[in-house]
Structure formats: C-alpha cells, structure tokens
Write an enzyme that holds these catalytic residues in place. Structure first.
Site, mmCIF file in Angstrom:
data_model
loop_
_atom_site.group_PDB
_atom_site.id
_atom_site.type_symbol
_atom_site.label_atom_id
_atom_site.label_comp_id
_atom_site.label_asym_id
_atom_site.label_seq_id
_atom_site.Cartn_x
_atom_site.Cartn_y
_atom_site.Cartn_z
ATOM 1 N N ARG A 296 0.989 -0.908 -0.039
ATOM 2 C CA ARG A 296 -0.471 0.484 -0.132
ATOM 3 C C ARG A 296 0.793 0.870 -0.479
ATOM 4 O O ARG A 296 0.692 2.136 -0.561
ATOM 5 C CB ARG A 296 -0.937 0.297 1.242
ATOM 6 C CG ARG A 296 -1.982 -1.155 1.441
ATOM 7 C CD ARG A 296 -2.741 -1.095 -0.207
ATOM 8 N NE ARG A 296 -3.582 -2.826 0.335
ATOM 9 C CZ ARG A 296 -3.258 -3.969 -0.074
ATOM 10 N NH1 ARG A 296 -2.480 -3.905 -0.261
ATOM 11 N NH2 ARG A 296 -4.437 -4.324 -0.285
ATOM 12 N N GLU B 52 2.333 1.661 -3.371
ATOM 13 C CA GLU B 52 0.904 1.910 -4.134
ATOM 14 C C GLU B 52 0.424 3.415 -3.681
ATOM 15 O O GLU B 52 0.319 4.502 -5.366
ATOM 16 C CB GLU B 52 -0.428 1.087 -4.080
ATOM 17 C CG GLU B 52 -1.405 1.424 -4.369
ATOM 18 C CD GLU B 52 -2.972 1.005 -4.172
ATOM 19 O OE1 GLU B 52 -2.755 -0.487 -4.002
ATOM 20 O OE2 GLU B 52 -4.012 1.539 -4.073
ATOM 21 N N SER C 70 14.653 15.418 1.688
ATOM 22 C CA SER C 70 15.821 14.470 2.046
ATOM 23 C C SER C 70 14.743 12.967 2.514
ATOM 24 O O SER C 70 14.063 13.301 3.488
ATOM 25 C CB SER C 70 16.646 15.099 2.923
ATOM 26 O OG SER C 70 17.348 14.245 3.446
#
Lengths: 149, 149, 149, 149, 149, 149, 149, 149, 149, 149
Positions: free
Chosen positions: A90, A93, A116
C-alpha cells in the site's frame, strides 16, 4: 562467525518473538523513538556503541553481534522491487499513485529540489475514529534545493 | 478523437505551464484539497461532472476531455517500477528502507491488517526551520484488519 | 502544442547539431558551468526565466518551449536500467565495481549518512598525459548524516 | 574448503568489524591507496602474492584464503541492478541524471570514445566546509578513442 | 526536423533495401572495412565529415541527416537485454556459455584486466568447407591491465 | 552426496587455485584445446569417461564427481542476464553494439540463417604489439541456412 | 517510406482480415507449407523474390513492401519475455514444465548437443477425437552434436 | 526431514547418475511413457502410490521421499524466465519465432481457444536421416474452445 | 533457533505430507474455513494464540514454532512475479485477461474505488457437472470508495 | 487502414465514454453476459459476425473495425507484469497471497490438474451489506486433470 548484518537482524527478530518483547520496549532501552529504533534493529541504521550494547544486553546478543550493530549496514529491507506484502505494498502504491502529485506540490511550494530521506523523521500514531481507527503517519524531511554551479 | 486519459493529462499539464496556473488555483476551482485535486488532474482519481466541468472551463478543455475526466482512470503515474526522478525516488527509498519498520509498528499497534491507501488523505505543508525549511507530510489511512472467516 | 519536456530536449539537441553550437557556447549564454548547463538543456535541471530566455534566443525556441524549460522536469536521462552506451556504461560499471568501496570509505571518514546528489557539483577537465590524455572528473557533494530521532 | 571469493570477502569484513581495523590500516599493509585496497579486499581486484600475504597476516586468514585473494575475481559488488542502499543509490542517480551530460561533454572535448574504467584511479577526501563538510571524489580515467579500421 | 539518430538509421536501411545497395558498396564509398562501416551506418559509430558526406551522396540523404551522422550516437543496437533474433542470440549464447572460459584464459595469459571493446577490430569471412561453409570471425582487442594506485 | 554439477565446478576451481594448476595443464591431461577444456571444467560441456577420469585423477576428485562430469550439464555460466564482470561485460557490449552489424554482414554473405554456436570452435591467442599486446580470438561456426518446407 | 518490416507485417495482417483470405490460400500462392508461409508473412522468415512478388500480387502490396519481404528480418514475434496470450502461453508453459524432460531424453538418446531450430520443420494438423478434437503438431529438427576441438 | 519436492528431485537425479540408470529403465518400472515418467521424476507431475513406491524401490528412496512423490508439486523446471541452456533455449526460440504462427493456424482451423497443455501427450523419437539424424517430437493436446456465457 | 516464518511453513507442509493430514482436518482444529486456515498455515495470515496452539498440538510443533504462527507474516506466497505453476498461472491469466473487465464492471456498478482484498472471504467448492466437474470459487470483498478530501 | 486490434479497442472505449453508453447496454446488444461482452469489447475474446455487427451498429464502427472484432485477438489486457492500478492490483495480490492456498485446496479436492481459464465463466454482483456493500464474484472453471500417458 557472524558474516552478515542480516544474521543479526534474524537473531533480534527471533528473540523478540520467542521472548515476547515489543518494539516500544526495545526503543526505550535504546533511548530513541520507536520508529528509528525499529529501523535500526531491522538493519537500516547504525547504532552507537552504547545503543548497541543496550540492545545486546536486553536480547542476550553476543559481543560479535553487538559489533555488527554499530556498522553502517547495506540498507534496503525488502526482498523484491515491488513489495508483495499487502501492508508494505500500500505504501508502494501511494508512491505510484501520488508520486507525481508529491513532485508537483513540493516544486510548487519550494522550487526544484528534493525532500531529504536522510535528514528525516517519522512519527506513527493511532488516530481514534468512530468509523474505524486510522493510522496517522507524519513524515518530515528537510527540503534540499538543487545547487546551481 | 481522444483515445486515452493520458492525452488529457498532457493537455492539462501543458496548459497549466504555458498559461501559468498553479495547482492551488486549480484546486480552488475544483473545491477540494490541493493534494486530491492534483492527483485527479494527473489521472489518478475520477472527478464528478461538476468538478470536471470546472477544470474544463478554467483550462479551456473540450467536452470530450471533460467526459474523460469523469472516468475512473487506469492508475499508476510512474514510467518505471523503480522511479528515476530523484524527488520521487526518495519516497520509494523510504518504502524500501522503512517498509519493514512500518509493518512492524502498525502490527504492534493494530494487529494483522493494512493501512488503507483508498480511505486515505494526505496533507503537505512547509515547515519553517532555521536550519532549512522542511517538507511535512501527514498521511492518514483507515486501518483495515484482515477478516477471519 | 508541446506536451512533454522531452520534446524540448529533442529540439535543443537537433538545433545544436544542425547549427553547430557547442555546449560551452550554450553554457556561456546561460552563465553557469558547462556541466550544469548541459544537464539543464538535457532535461535534468529547471532553469530560471532569464536562463531559459537566453537559451531560447540562442536556439530560436518558441515561447512555449521557453516556458517548459522553467519547469522542474521528471529527471532520469537513460532509456534502460543498465545503460547500453559504452561511455555511460563505464560509469555504471564504476558504481557496480566501486560502490561498496565508496560506501566503506565514506562511512569510515564520516559515519553513517550519504553524499548528496543534490547539493552537488561536478567539474570535467582534460588532463594531458604522455601515455594518452585522461578525463578528470571532480565530484563534490555535501555529506548528510542520518538524523537520529 | 573455500569454494568462492565471496566467502573470503565475508571473512575479511567480519574480522575487520570484530577486531576493529580500519580500511586505512589495511591499505597501509597492502601498500596502495585506501580506494584500491578496499576494492581489492571487497573482491573487485586481484592482489599480488605479497599483497595477499600481508592482508592474510594482518587478518589471520588461512593459506587457502590467501590463494583466493590472488585470483582475478568475478567483479560486481552489488546485489541488484538498481542499488537499494541510499549511499550507493546516489551514485547510480548521478549516472542516471548526469549520464548523458558526461557523454556530451566528453565527446565535445575528445571526440567519440570512452573514459576507461580500467586504467582508472580514484581519490576520496573530506572537504571541510562551514555549511557542512563535503565528500570530494576525483576520478581520472584514460580517454580511449574508438579505433577505425 | 530530424530529432534522433535512429531516424537516420531507418532512412539508410530503407534506402539500401529499396535501391539494392550492399554494405560492401557502402563501405567502399566510406573507405573503411565493411564491419566498421556497417556499424557506423547502423548508429554505433560517429563518422567524419567526409565519410558522412560520401554516404549522404550515395544514398541521397539530406544535409540534416549528414550532420547527424557525425555525432557520437547513443550506442546499443538491440531492443531487448536478451536478443530474440536467432542469429544474434547465438552470439549472446556464446557469451553466456563461454563467458567464464574467456575470463579464465585471458587472466591466465595476461593477468587481471580486460580486452578492450573500443581499441578493437573485427573481420568476418566465409570459410569454405566441404561439410558446409563456415563463418569465421577474428576479433582483436587491446589488453588493458587494471591500474594499481 | 553431490546433488548438482555446480558443486563439481566449485571443487575443480578451488582445487586449481589452491594447488596452482593452470588451465593449459588441465587441457593437456584432457587432450583437447584449452578453450574447450576450460569450458568443460566450468560445467558447459560433457566429458567422455576417459576425459573425466583424467581430470579426476589430476585434481583428486571422487568417483561421484567424475560421474557428474560425464553428464550433459544445464549450461549458462553467468549469474545475471547482463554480466557485471567488466571482462565478460565487454563481450556482451560487443554483442549489443555489433549485433546488428554481424546480422547484416552474415546475411549479405550467406543469406538467411545463423552461425552455429554448437558446431563451433574458438582459439584465443596473445598478439604481440608495440602499443600494448592484444587479445586475438578466432571464432568459427558452421553456417546453417533456414530450411524451407 | 516504409522503415521497418513490422509495418509490412501489419499491412499483410490487415489486408488478410479485411479481404477474408486464409493462411492456406496465401501459402498456396507462395508454394510452401502453411506453417513456413505464415511465419514468413509474420516477419520471421525471408522470402525469395518470386515468393515475395506472389504475396505482393495477391495482397496488392507496393514494390517497396515486396522489397522488404526479401530481407532477413529481425526475428522474434512476441511482445514480452513471458507471453500473455493464453494460446501462446501454453507453449511457453510446455517449455517451462517439460524443458528439463526434453533435455534429459534428447541427451539420453543422442548425447550432448541440441535439436536445431533452424534446420527444422513443423506440421500442424487437426486430430479428430470423440472426446473433443486435438491439435497435433509434429516438430522435426536435426540433432547437432557439440563439436569437440 | 525433507522439506521440499526439489530435494527429492535432486536425490533421484544424483542416484540415477551415480548408479547409471536410464530414464527408460525408470519409466518401465513406473509403467508409463519415458516422457511422462521423466517429467514426474523431475518434479512436474504427481505419482500414484504404486508408481512412487516402484521408483522408491528402484532408487532406494526413503518412505518420506516416496510420500513427497505423490504430492502435486509446484511446477516449473527452469531457473530463469528465458532459459540459458542451449538445448532448452531452442524450444523457447521456437515459441518466440513461431508463437504467432501457431496462434494463427490453430485459430484458422479451430476458431478461438487454446491447445491444452494439461490434456496433453508428447512422444520423442530419433528419426534416422542420411544428412544427420533428427529429433522428432509429436505433441498432441486437446483443443479447448473459449466458452461464451 | 527458528529465524523465519518460512521454516515453520515448511515444517507444517512436511508433517502434513508424511503424516497424511488434510487441510480440512487442520481447519477443523483451527475452527475456521478451510480457505482461511490453509492460507494461515502457509504463512499468509496471523493466528491467535489458541489457533496456533491447536495447530501446534495436532502437528507436534515446538513452542517456538507456535510463537511464530502468531506473528503477522511477510505475505506473498509465490517465488516469481509471473507464477510458473500451471494451476496458479491460470489465476494470473484471469487477472491478465479479465483485469480490465473487472475494473470496468466494478466502476460501472460502484464508481471509483476498489474491492478489498483484506475484508475479503473466499469459498471453494466442487460443482458436479456431466461434462466434467467444475471448480467454483466465490469471492466476496467489501467495496471501498476512494475518499475525496 | 486499421492495423491492430488495440486501435479498435480504443475506438470502442472512446465512443462509449463520449456517448455515455454502459457496458450493460452494449452487452444487451451482443446478447451475452456483461462479463463476457466487456472482455470481448476490450480485445480479449473473438466475436461472431452477428455480435460484431451489432456492436458496430450501436457504436458506429466502420466495416473494417467490425472485421477486426471477429479475429481471435492477442490477449492480455495489462501494460505491466505487476499491474499498477489499485483495483486490478488487488486481484493480483489475491493470486499472490492465496495462490498456494488455491493450489492446495483444488488438489485436495480434485487431485493433480488445473481449473480451466478457457471453459470458464464469471458473474459479478453487488451484495448489499449494512457495513458497506460488497463485490461478489463467482468464478466457475472446469477441472482438467493431468493426463497420464
């Protein structure tokens, strides 16, 4: 002879499971956030001597294992380019779906550069909610502008 | 004839660049957060009819393009499995380095399950800081426990 | 309508070839090093308005192309994960062969962290040598230590 | 029986960690730069008999291990095509972002050919800087023009 | 406007096929071996001005195309990592089957280093044979020893 | 119990290194060229009973190992699709850069078909040269025309 | 101008579909088996002048297209390493499941070597069967023993 | 404890090699074709209890190994997507070169559907031939039409 | 010491095979469906303490193994991105062939969102049929709409 | 001239979006289930002449497009091995997480073999539910046992 940092990670995880420690308990011994401490135990961060010794004592690790904990490890904690575990996927994704959105909005606010991943911190909390509790994660990273030369 | 959603995305981006709009301006017209609105314009979310028409009017899109904006698109905004763009890569790196940490801490707090990437929201802000401003991103996703049956 | 930064890169390269400009000439117009200027023309850096206009005037680019030059582009200039061009491959080979060496020596000198690829500069020079001239490249990047939190 | 050079690399790294040697100390015993010596220990270069014996004595390696150190190893020190370690990735990113720039500028200066990765040397130094110290790396490789025949 | 070297390669190949030229005829006009000349036409080598003009005249190429022929191209002539064409695959198979053999024998004869693919020439001949003619290819590359520093 | 041909290859290589044999010495015992013999020892060719026994005697291999040497092995001697070792990579680069050239010239001379990698021989020699010695490799393979049916 | 063999393949397929030809009819005009003829039309074999002209006449192809049909094409007819089409995948599955079986049985019968895919023919027939008709394919390839030298 | 089917495959192959059995002998004991029997021994088919016991007796396998032979194994006998072994690669090449031909001809004869790789048999024979013996393989699979619903 | 969940999976599978248990028997002991229970045993679900102890007792697992069964495992049960096993591949093929169909129909019925793979259940039954029995699988997953924010 | 089935798919999808048809309406015209009809329109199934003409009439397709609809298409509807679209990914995740479970349970019930993806049907329904409606999919495929020969 221990010949890789991965062996130490496996020892830590196995000991944690069979002796029933939580990451919060381990983090308290280390003296830092649960996020940083867990990453360090999982082989993604180098510990100082005293941090390593504290973990070593709690989990009964050998001196050799404690020495390995102080080495900057070869980072990367996933076995495949695209993670197969649903929880971790997830997050991948989110990068895949929102990656260009993050890029556009950070550039709109800050100009060309990056956020960063080194000068970075993360805080994960439970957010109570009537429709089902939520996972809330705050990520904070320094903006680094591209240098012109 | 427009035969893919990508063509509409390219039109929106090109018009935004040459006419000098910001994502915040576009989001105001849509009536939602800049995060969701940008993702929607970049082909990751489906718009309602009125949202699509508002964007269409602002950016002078054809009716055909406005129709495409209302379709649930084939999502995924990156050209490669591992992103090459440094800003987006840093996010992939976070998944790679902290992926197992997120997994461990979410399971410790919630048990087996995932943080939803669908019932999800994101808020990106500038965090002023003397050592250099920071990008702060809050992500909130519903925890979904695995169902036992 | 120009719908991607790659189109502008192709125009710049084609004009440079057919009109016989050098990157040094283009860099002088931009007012920065030849290294940064070439990277910017090839779609890896965002230009300021005046830089973009200077390039646009020299190479007779349209206003639309000049607008695209000021956008932070989706970076990454190679068509494959492992470059096929022999010159570029040698650099990939250096990363492959010396990657762990660089890691060990930077950690030995600085502790855990990275060398920035953003706060970074590069200088490429011919080094005359009786046995055959050499390419000399100086790379300088800020050291960024991992933050503990 | 030792059946691969990787086993020797692991022994060297493990001994270095548990006995607290630095690469500079090992390089002094070998009698070459820290850059070349570290690469050689990590299985990227072949040592001469006397170099191998010196390392063997310092780190208490078996005769068999010393024999392996003198063999031209199968080179390549990274486990994946795209490195996952953030420090090493930054170098891959430089190749990805600046690869076409390096190609253009070397061709502009030298014509068609490559910069050798074999007749090559590297020097890594700390560059003190008020805004944070920098990593400075000088790379020098012989230019090899393509032969016409 | 021609915006890539590949377009020029396609023009050359298409003209050669429809007008019935052979690579030997094209090589005579260029004034070099058929091996080098074919590689140059296929976008793997840069031509000098006079070579490019000779090819341009023979094949009726535009001035723009002739300019492109003089540029050091992005090399690599195959569409996939593992070639699918049976003739070319056999060469990949030789590398796969005999790669470690070549490595062992070159190291046994010369020590650590490589055979150059830049200071390199190739000669392909028909070898008459009663059991069926053979393809004979002589490859000659300079040995480059690894530099110790 | 030996359960793969790779184990025998590793034994041969390890014994050769620690006892200081050369491939030429091993080839003399086998009674064939150093090229074929090395390939056979490295698990790319099947030996006859007498060849296997000769190698077994020279290197003190067990009867079981000698039995494995007579089996047609699963061929392919490289760990990755694109080899990482610089020496072997140069051969892959030759296929990548000159692959289409080889295809064009073989077809021009012989018509449609391939050069066999099975009815094939290879001879590797040092070629003395004032500017640095060269590696000369002669490859000879039977031309096999595509059958029309 | 036609600049690739794929364009001719697409023309042939499109004409065949819209004009209702069968591969058998096309094969009759070519004068060879339906298997070879179909492969040739799909860009996997080179035709002779008279074969190409016969196809050209039947399908009303231009002279330029007819010239392309006589060129030895870059072979390989599938868009991905693992085919996605269910019919073609079943053949890949056979190689995957039975590959080592084919290897073992051919070696048991013939010794080390291969079955040629060049000196090869194929015949596909319907095999009537009460439980459902079967596809019967006879493949015949010359055995080529590895040459010892 | 045997924890995977691959271990049993390795035992069978090693015993066959060191004790000198042929696949035909093993097939006779199993009571089926050499093609099916070899595939079953190599971990691609499940055996019945009596088949497994017969193999177990012939090759002196343990009861545990015999139990594993009766399990439907995780199929797929090759270590890489594109096989590196030349004999097996030729079959992959046939799929690559003739894949679309097989698709066209099966559809022309049978309509949309596939040739089953499950209700499938294979027969491999030596075909004597003056110009060199040939491998003849007959493959027969049931045609399965796509179901419309 | 057990250092990974995979080891426990292998123990469970090996014990099941050699002692002749069925998944239905194991599911009865666990007290849930055969689908969920099998997935849990194969390392895809976390068990509660009592579920784990029940399995441990039935299959004589150690306390350590029982502790591992209660951990949320790193999920993903296949060794390759594209499964090679024919039974599992058919499911991948369904995703490949019907994936866009599922997407279109779910969006037509529910709007933009997904079918949960977490709040999900599955029921697999034999469906008797004169033309050959069928496998019937009912999958039920909660629809999750994309959240607008 | 239409030269690929993908072009027809794009026409159908674009027309459907701009004219506001639903898949159910298109399925009614075709006379089959919405699941099969959608797959057929998306280029995964071949239509009969009358089905193709009905779709052609509804969506005003040219005769050429109607001819293409009757051809067995090259199947596979996804652009990458691992789908990036979240809805389709969930199905891939189910194969990844439950793949071995499906394999175990089908073998336990039916023995060695597969569930057909050809003699297959699918039915997708909304399942009303107080906690949120569910997607219910019934998949039914014929069991095909491996043939022993």
């Amino acid at each position: 002879m221990i010949t890789s940092r991965e062996e130490v990670t496996k020892m830590i995880v196995a000991t944690k499971i069979t002796q029933g420690f939580t990451w919060k308990q381990i983090a308290e011994v280390i003296g830092h956030s649960k996020e940083w401490s867990t990453a360090a135990c999982l082989g993604q961060m180098a510990m100082t001597k005293s941090q390593a010794e504290a973990v070593g004592e709690l989990l009964s690790l050998s001196d050799e294992a404690v020495a390995w904990l102080q080495i900057a490890p070869y980072k990367g904690s996933l076995p495949t380019e695209v993670p197969t575990d649903p929880l971790i996927y997830r997050w991948y994704e989110l990068v895949n779906v929102y990656g260009t959105t993050l890029k556009e909005l950070i550039h709109e606010e800050f100009g060309d550069g990056i956020m960063s991943a080194i000068d970075f911190s993360m805080d994960l909390q439970r957010e109570e909610n009537d429709k089902g509790d939520r996972v809330s994660v705050v990520m904070s990273g320094k903006f680094l502008p591209y240098k012109t030369y």
